[in-house]
Design an enzyme around this catalytic site. Structure first.
Site, PDB file in Angstrom:
ATOM      1  N   CYS A   4      45.548  48.034  38.482  1.00  0.00           N
ATOM      2  CA  CYS A   4      46.712  47.119  38.469  1.00  0.00           C
ATOM      3  C   CYS A   4      47.817  47.515  37.495  1.00  0.00           C
ATOM      4  O   CYS A   4      48.789  46.796  37.353  1.00  0.00           O
ATOM      5  CB  CYS A   4      46.261  45.698  38.185  1.00  0.00           C
ATOM      6  SG  CYS A   4      45.771  45.413  36.473  1.00  0.00           S
ATOM      7  N   CYS A  17      43.208  42.038  36.341  1.00  0.00           N
ATOM      8  CA  CYS A  17      42.635  42.082  37.694  1.00  0.00           C
ATOM      9  C   CYS A  17      41.118  41.965  37.715  1.00  0.00           C
ATOM     10  O   CYS A  17      40.527  41.902  38.784  1.00  0.00           O
ATOM     11  CB  CYS A  17      43.079  43.342  38.428  1.00  0.00           C
ATOM     12  SG  CYS A  17      42.343  44.875  37.813  1.00  0.00           S
ATOM     13  N   CYS A  38      33.925  52.388  25.089  1.00  0.00           N
ATOM     14  CA  CYS A  38      33.461  53.528  25.877  1.00  0.00           C
ATOM     15  C   CYS A  38      33.902  53.282  27.316  1.00  0.00           C
ATOM     16  O   CYS A  38      33.372  52.398  27.994  1.00  0.00           O
ATOM     17  CB  CYS A  38      31.939  53.612  25.767  1.00  0.00           C
ATOM     18  SG  CYS A  38      31.220  54.997  26.641  1.00  0.00           S
ATOM     19  N   CYS A  65      45.152  50.286  33.309  1.00  0.00           N
ATOM     20  CA  CYS A  65      44.124  50.005  34.314  1.00  0.00           C
ATOM     21  C   CYS A  65      44.530  50.734  35.595  1.00  0.00           C
ATOM     22  O   CYS A  65      45.664  50.596  36.056  1.00  0.00           O
ATOM     23  CB  CYS A  65      44.023  48.499  34.565  1.00  0.00           C
ATOM     24  SG  CYS A  65      42.936  48.063  35.939  1.00  0.00           S
ATOM     25  N   CYS A  82      39.424  44.549  32.826  1.00  0.00           N
ATOM     26  CA  CYS A  82      40.869  44.373  32.774  1.00  0.00           C
ATOM     27  C   CYS A  82      41.156  42.878  32.810  1.00  0.00           C
ATOM     28  O   CYS A  82      40.649  42.166  33.682  1.00  0.00           O
ATOM     29  CB  CYS A  82      41.521  45.066  33.967  1.00  0.00           C
ATOM     30  SG  CYS A  82      43.294  44.737  34.098  1.00  0.00           S
TER      31      CYS A  82
END
Length: 183
Positions: free
Chosen positions: A102, A151, A171, A99, A148
């Protein structure tokens, strides 16, 4: 004339397939995982170094300061980057996708595939606990958004038209990801 109309309609739906405006908080889950047993050492180290128990929370002002304008639009405002003009769509290097907000390890190159959509696509997350799936009812459709799990940032969408073994296509937006090559 009919062929032009068909291809214009097809292109429009393709562009909309990874964009959204509003979502509900109802969760839907998948049983997909990367499926490698045992996991390569570099993947195991990444998972162990970034525990999910450490939830990342920032104010919107802090997110704006931490992210570029483009990253903020995708990650925090549920935006979508242009198809085919992004960093990781054609990336073939072996490694881990994190991510961008984070550093939560979410996908590996092991599950990446060429979907032809113009965005990086994967058939499974690194571990199902690393992503959260949320119903997205924007644009007159019902889709599943990928966030995510650490976060809450918007990463992309998951569809049920992917390859075996899961049949799923995650995607994702390159701007929502950081990539680290296998050491």
């Amino acid at each position: 004339m009919n062929a032009i109309y068909f291809f214009t309609l097809l292109a429009s739906f393709s562009l909309l397939s990874c964009s959204q405006q509003e979502k509900s908080t109802e969760l839907s889950y998948t049983t997909a995982t990367a499926g490698q047993d045992p996991l390569p050492d570099y993947v195991r180290k990444a998972l162990n170094s970034e525990p999910l128990t450490d939830t990342v929370v920032h104010t919107e002002a802090e997110w704006r300061r931490l992210l570029t304008k483009e990253e903020y639009h995708v990650l925090r405002e549920d935006g979508t980057e242009p198809a085919f003009r992004n960093e990781y769509n054609k990336n073939k290097a072996e490694g881990i996708y994190y991510c961008a907000a984070c550093h939560n390890p979410m996908f590996t190159s092991y599950t990446k595939f060429e979907s032809g959509t113009g965005w990086p696509s994967f058939y499974a997350p690194i571990a199902k606990e690393r992503v959260k799936e949320v119903k997205d009812r924007s644009l007159g459709m019902v889709r599943t958004e990928v966030e995510c799990a650490r976060c809450g940032s918007h990463i992309g969408h998951v569809f049920r038209d992917g390859p075996k073994p899961t049949g799923l296509r995650y995607c994702l937006n390159s701007l929502a990801l950081d990539f680290e090559k296998k050491p």
